[in-house]
Design a protein around this motif. Structure first.
Motif, PDB file in Angstrom:
ATOM      1  N   ARG A  52       7.677 -31.256  45.380  1.00 23.49           N
ATOM      2  CA  ARG A  52       7.004 -31.177  46.672  1.00 23.49           C
ATOM      3  C   ARG A  52       7.649 -30.109  47.553  1.00 23.49           C
ATOM      4  O   ARG A  52       6.948 -29.325  48.219  1.00 23.49           O
ATOM      5  N   LEU A  53       8.977 -30.068  47.560  1.00 21.25           N
ATOM      6  CA  LEU A  53       9.676 -29.059  48.350  1.00 21.25           C
ATOM      7  C   LEU A  53       9.334 -27.650  47.865  1.00 21.25           C
ATOM      8  O   LEU A  53       9.122 -26.740  48.663  1.00 21.25           O
ATOM      9  N   ALA A  54       9.289 -27.480  46.540  1.00 21.95           N
ATOM     10  CA  ALA A  54       8.990 -26.162  45.985  1.00 21.95           C
ATOM     11  C   ALA A  54       7.584 -25.701  46.354  1.00 21.95           C
ATOM     12  O   ALA A  54       7.348 -24.511  46.581  1.00 21.95           O
ATOM     13  N   SER A  55       6.642 -26.632  46.425  1.00 22.99           N
ATOM     14  CA  SER A  55       5.269 -26.254  46.767  1.00 22.99           C
ATOM     15  C   SER A  55       5.144 -25.803  48.219  1.00 22.99           C
ATOM     16  O   SER A  55       4.311 -24.958  48.548  1.00 22.99           O
ATOM     17  N   PHE A  56       5.975 -26.379  49.085  1.00 20.97           N
ATOM     18  CA  PHE A  56       5.946 -26.002  50.499  1.00 20.97           C
ATOM     19  C   PHE A  56       6.908 -24.862  50.824  1.00 20.97           C
ATOM     20  O   PHE A  56       6.852 -24.310  51.932  1.00 20.97           O
ATOM     21  N   ALA A  57       7.803 -24.521  49.903  1.00 23.42           N
ATOM     22  CA  ALA A  57       8.880 -23.569  50.190  1.00 23.42           C
ATOM     23  C   ALA A  57       8.391 -22.212  50.698  1.00 23.42           C
ATOM     24  O   ALA A  57       8.952 -21.686  51.667  1.00 23.42           O
ATOM     25  N   PRO A  58       7.363 -21.578  50.089  1.00 24.50           N
ATOM     26  CA  PRO A  58       6.944 -20.260  50.597  1.00 24.50           C
ATOM     27  C   PRO A  58       6.546 -20.275  52.072  1.00 24.50           C
ATOM     28  O   PRO A  58       6.982 -19.422  52.853  1.00 24.50           O
ATOM     29  N   GLY A 123      15.910 -20.162  49.465  1.00 25.12           N
ATOM     30  CA  GLY A 123      14.833 -20.492  48.537  1.00 25.12           C
ATOM     31  C   GLY A 123      15.297 -21.459  47.457  1.00 25.12           C
ATOM     32  O   GLY A 123      14.576 -22.407  47.107  1.00 25.12           O
ATOM     33  N   LEU A 124      16.488 -21.237  46.934  1.00 25.58           N
ATOM     34  CA  LEU A 124      17.035 -22.151  45.929  1.00 25.58           C
ATOM     35  C   LEU A 124      17.279 -23.528  46.524  1.00 25.58           C
ATOM     36  O   LEU A 124      17.119 -24.543  45.829  1.00 25.58           O
ATOM     37  N   MET A 125      17.680 -23.593  47.794  1.00 27.72           N
ATOM     38  CA  MET A 125      17.893 -24.888  48.446  1.00 27.72           C
ATOM     39  C   MET A 125      16.607 -25.705  48.503  1.00 27.72           C
ATOM     40  O   MET A 125      16.647 -26.936  48.472  1.00 27.72           O
ATOM     41  N   LEU A 126      15.462 -25.020  48.583  1.00 28.03           N
ATOM     42  CA  LEU A 126      14.169 -25.714  48.644  1.00 28.03           C
ATOM     43  C   LEU A 126      13.504 -25.829  47.275  1.00 28.03           C
ATOM     44  O   LEU A 126      12.349 -26.246  47.188  1.00 28.03           O
ATOM     45  N   GLY A 127      14.211 -25.454  46.225  1.00 30.40           N
ATOM     46  CA  GLY A 127      13.664 -25.602  44.879  1.00 30.40           C
ATOM     47  C   GLY A 127      12.695 -24.532  44.467  1.00 30.40           C
ATOM     48  O   GLY A 127      11.907 -24.733  43.527  1.00 30.40           O
ATOM     49  N   LEU A 128      12.714 -23.387  45.126  1.00 25.63           N
ATOM     50  CA  LEU A 128      11.812 -22.293  44.768  1.00 25.63           C
ATOM     51  C   LEU A 128      12.203 -21.738  43.400  1.00 25.63           C
ATOM     52  O   LEU A 128      13.390 -21.547  43.120  1.00 25.63           O
ATOM     53  N   ALA A 191       5.598 -17.682  42.548  1.00 29.47           N
ATOM     54  CA  ALA A 191       6.031 -18.993  42.052  1.00 29.47           C
ATOM     55  C   ALA A 191       5.051 -19.560  41.039  1.00 29.47           C
ATOM     56  O   ALA A 191       5.448 -20.301  40.119  1.00 29.47           O
ATOM     57  N   GLU A 192       3.767 -19.211  41.161  1.00 33.26           N
ATOM     58  CA  GLU A 192       2.744 -19.743  40.255  1.00 33.26           C
ATOM     59  C   GLU A 192       2.428 -18.797  39.099  1.00 33.26           C
ATOM     60  O   GLU A 192       1.557 -19.080  38.286  1.00 33.26           O
ATOM     61  N   GLY A 193       3.124 -17.660  39.048  1.00 34.74           N
ATOM     62  CA  GLY A 193       2.954 -16.740  37.933  1.00 34.74           C
ATOM     63  C   GLY A 193       1.811 -15.761  38.078  1.00 34.74           C
ATOM     64  O   GLY A 193       1.395 -15.146  37.084  1.00 34.74           O
ATOM     65  N   PHE A 194       1.286 -15.585  39.274  1.00 30.68           N
ATOM     66  CA  PHE A 194       0.195 -14.643  39.504  1.00 30.68           C
ATOM     67  C   PHE A 194       0.740 -13.299  39.977  1.00 30.68           C
ATOM     68  O   PHE A 194       1.880 -13.208  40.456  1.00 30.68           O
TER      69      PHE A 194
END
Length: 228
Positions: A52-58, A123-128, A191-194
């Motif tokens: 969840r954190l990674a999805s909101f990180a950007p 970014g790493l702190m938020l799981g990016l 993050a999604e590979g695009f």
């Protein structure tokens, strides 16, 4: 300094602004500390779920970067206005376009560049994902320059006001929104590979447009503030 060439004058002006900024380390550290505190608080509000954190990180990282830049925009011309140096700059025979650009570059170096350098850690702190970190750095490097240029317009228009911070937010926050949209979209795409090239290209185009037009608006704003 009136006999100096324009490049030499602007270089010395940039050096002066950087030296003054380094003499006030709290002003340089405040945006980084604000960034760190807000990043540390988001997991408490959203929960510790890494996905969840990674999805909101950007979006989180870009919003914090935008607010950090907004917090320091009011200081770009403030000290020089208070001691009269800004009025002398307006009377200088040097082109005001390049002079105000030196001020903005100094602000970007002590805020935007430092935030961009520190952003992979946050970014790493938020799981990016690690693959998105270079894009995060590049987007913040480009986008923060646009934020500094646009913020300089608000700073120029409100430099004569004692409490211009809130007014700057009202003036320039709508202009920050496109940078926020494409900056966070670039990190999300990475993050999604695009592909991220189109988003970074748009940020680059915004930067080119800002460099071309913002110094003229800043110069006009300073003249209005000084003459008022």
């Amino acid at each position: 300094m009136s006999g100096l060439s324009t490049p030499t004058f602007c270089r010395r002006l940039l050096q002066r602004q950087l030296v003054l900024a380094l003499r006030r380390p709290a002003g340089v550290a405040n945006p980084l500390l604000f960034f760190l505190m807000v990043v540390a608080l988001f997991p408490l509000g959203l929960g510790p779920d890494p996905a969840r954190l990674a999805s909101f990180a950007p979006g989180i990282l870009w919003i914090i970067a935008l607010l950090s830049s907004l917090l320091t925009s009011d200081t770009v011309f403030r000290s020089d206005f208070d001691d009269g140096s800004l009025e002398q700059l307006l009377l200088s025979p040097q082109p005001l376009y390049f002079s105000v650009l030196a001020y903005v570059v100094a602000h970007w170096l002590v805020t935007g560049v430092l935030l961009a350098i520190a952003s992979p850690v946050f970014g790493l702190m938020l799981g990016l994902p690690g693959a998105a970190l270079p894009t995060l750095f590049a987007s913040l490097l480009l986008g923060s320059a646009v934020l500094s240029l646009v913020g300089g317009i608000g700073a120029a228009l409100t430099v004569g006001l004692k409490r211009g911070g809130v007014l700057i937010s009202l003036l320039i926050l709508p202009l920050y929104i496109p940078v926020l949209i494409f900056g966070s979209a670039a990190v999300r795409a990475a993050a999604e590979g695009f592909p991220v090239g189109p988003h970074l290209a748009i940020l680059g185009a915004m930067l080119c447009l800002s460099i071309a037009l913002a110094p003229f608006a800043i110069a006009a704003g300073l003249r209005i503030s000084i003459d008022a």
